[in-house]
Design a protein around this motif. Sequence first.
Motif, PDB file in Angstrom:
ATOM      1  N   GLY A 286       0.953  -1.477   0.082  1.00  0.00           N
ATOM      2  CA  GLY A 286      -0.386   0.303   0.258  1.00  0.00           C
ATOM      3  C   GLY A 286       1.199   1.424  -0.555  1.00  0.00           C
ATOM      4  N   GLN A 287       0.292   2.606  -0.340  1.00  0.00           N
ATOM      5  CA  GLN A 287       0.973   3.658  -0.407  1.00  0.00           C
ATOM      6  C   GLN A 287       0.430   4.451   0.868  1.00  0.00           C
ATOM      7  N   PHE A 288       0.934   4.679   2.133  1.00  0.00           N
ATOM      8  CA  PHE A 288       1.481   5.531   2.592  1.00  0.00           C
ATOM      9  C   PHE A 288       1.914   7.364   2.880  1.00  0.00           C
ATOM     10  N   LEU A 289       0.701   7.471   3.859  1.00  0.00           N
ATOM     11  CA  LEU A 289       1.279   9.251   3.776  1.00  0.00           C
ATOM     12  C   LEU A 289       1.674   9.430   5.057  1.00  0.00           C
ATOM     13  N   CYS A 290       3.358  10.463   5.572  1.00  0.00           N
ATOM     14  CA  CYS A 290       3.830  10.736   6.822  1.00  0.00           C
ATOM     15  C   CYS A 290       4.200  12.159   6.478  1.00  0.00           C
ATOM     16  N   ASP A 291       5.066  12.242   7.331  1.00  0.00           N
ATOM     17  CA  ASP A 291       5.449  13.257   7.634  1.00  0.00           C
ATOM     18  C   ASP A 291       4.949  14.776   7.296  1.00  0.00           C
ATOM     19  N   LEU A 292       3.903  14.787   7.518  1.00  0.00           N
ATOM     20  CA  LEU A 292       3.114  16.245   8.279  1.00  0.00           C
ATOM     21  C   LEU A 292       4.474  17.307   8.345  1.00  0.00           C
ATOM     22  N   ASP A 293       3.725  18.336   7.256  1.00  0.00           N
ATOM     23  CA  ASP A 293       4.567  19.363   7.820  1.00  0.00           C
ATOM     24  C   ASP A 293       3.665  20.327   8.802  1.00  0.00           C
ATOM     25  N   MET A 303      -5.011  15.768   6.403  1.00  0.00           N
ATOM     26  CA  MET A 303      -4.500  14.321   6.371  1.00  0.00           C
ATOM     27  C   MET A 303      -3.827  14.425   8.034  1.00  0.00           C
ATOM     28  N   LYS A 304      -3.631  12.733   8.120  1.00  0.00           N
ATOM     29  CA  LYS A 304      -2.901  12.177   9.244  1.00  0.00           C
ATOM     30  C   LYS A 304      -2.145  11.556   8.802  1.00  0.00           C
ATOM     31  N   GLU A 305      -1.262  11.418  10.134  1.00  0.00           N
ATOM     32  CA  GLU A 305       0.008  10.828  10.334  1.00  0.00           C
ATOM     33  C   GLU A 305      -0.470   9.143  10.036  1.00  0.00           C
ATOM     34  N   GLY A 306      -0.135   8.614   8.799  1.00  0.00           N
ATOM     35  CA  GLY A 306      -0.024   6.816   8.747  1.00  0.00           C
ATOM     36  C   GLY A 306      -1.442   6.862   8.008  1.00  0.00           C
TER      37      GLY A 306
END
Length: 353
Positions: A286-293, A303-306
């Motif tokens: 899967g593709q996950f979203l991380c390192d939010l500024d 958007m939330k971490e993970g």
Amino acid sequence: AAMKQTKGLEGDKKTIIKFEFNPRDGIDNPALSLAEDTDDKGVRQPRFYLLSKGSAETFGFSLHEELGFQGHIIRQVELGGLAQRRGLQDGDRLLQVNGQFVDHMDHRRVVEKIKASGNQVLLAVLDGNSYEAAKALGQDLSQMLPTDIRPRLCHITRDKNGFGFSVSGPEGTKGTFQLSVQQGGPAERAGVPPGSWLLELNGESVRSYSHTQLTRKLKQSSGKVTLLVASSTVEEFYRLRGLRATAALADTSWLPFKARELHMVKGPAGYGFLLKEDDCKSGAIGQFLCDLDAGLPAEQAGMKEGDRLLAVNGESIEGLDHHETVLRIRARDDQVTLLVIDPAGDEFYHSVG
């Protein structure tokens, strides 16, 4: 006939819809129609097809919008393919996707609904001659179709008095369970219709359960259970057609777990997140979203971490690798819309199939 130019997901004039068949589902018979009779005006009844996606076999058909013809038209049904074996025919008009009437919808939106259905989709079609005849007579095609054909997924949290439902079934018969729902109790609040039939418990079919086994499973569920249920009307719809109602077709509006759509306009410092590829609970990649500024568009959009990425600009990323997904996000220079789900929601939907 000349084809109207309608861009598909890759900008084609037509969009090829491909599904894969999993023989473990045990569903490879032609769908049964409500009736094959014609009425006095020569209009046949719609036909229903449950298409299952897996790895053992694929089928393909085109969904066209054509000049001089009305409706969403089934074309190029592959000879000997799954679609043909089920009974879909060239010229059929698509009326319903997973219980939702689509004849009046934009063509691209209908294609997206089929793709968004994932591994299974339930289609209702009408043969071309009947469609044209009904249109000429000014008939309301939506009135030819049942409006409630979706089972319901309900997530119930026990209170001090229990889950708020009881189970009954014919003595000595496995897999047939009807629910009595306590008024104002947890089950009713979670959306369980009174008198509904139980199909799955926590993502597992109850077809092989005895009443004793089901009772034991409920007691082992601690404080929460997820039920797939069907009202008497919905149960009869599937039973008469020899089809199996599954969680993939369910109405999920009662569930506490929701996907979220995030629309972002790129700022001077970009969107403010990183995309990483990792293993999912299901074992897939899967593709996950991380390192939010902090303070940048991604965080501002919610958007939330993970968060796991599901779709980009309304198009599923299922089957895309990391590089292809990044290209989709960058396709529009200054903005993007992402469909995401948080880890708890992702794990829940995997657990119930």
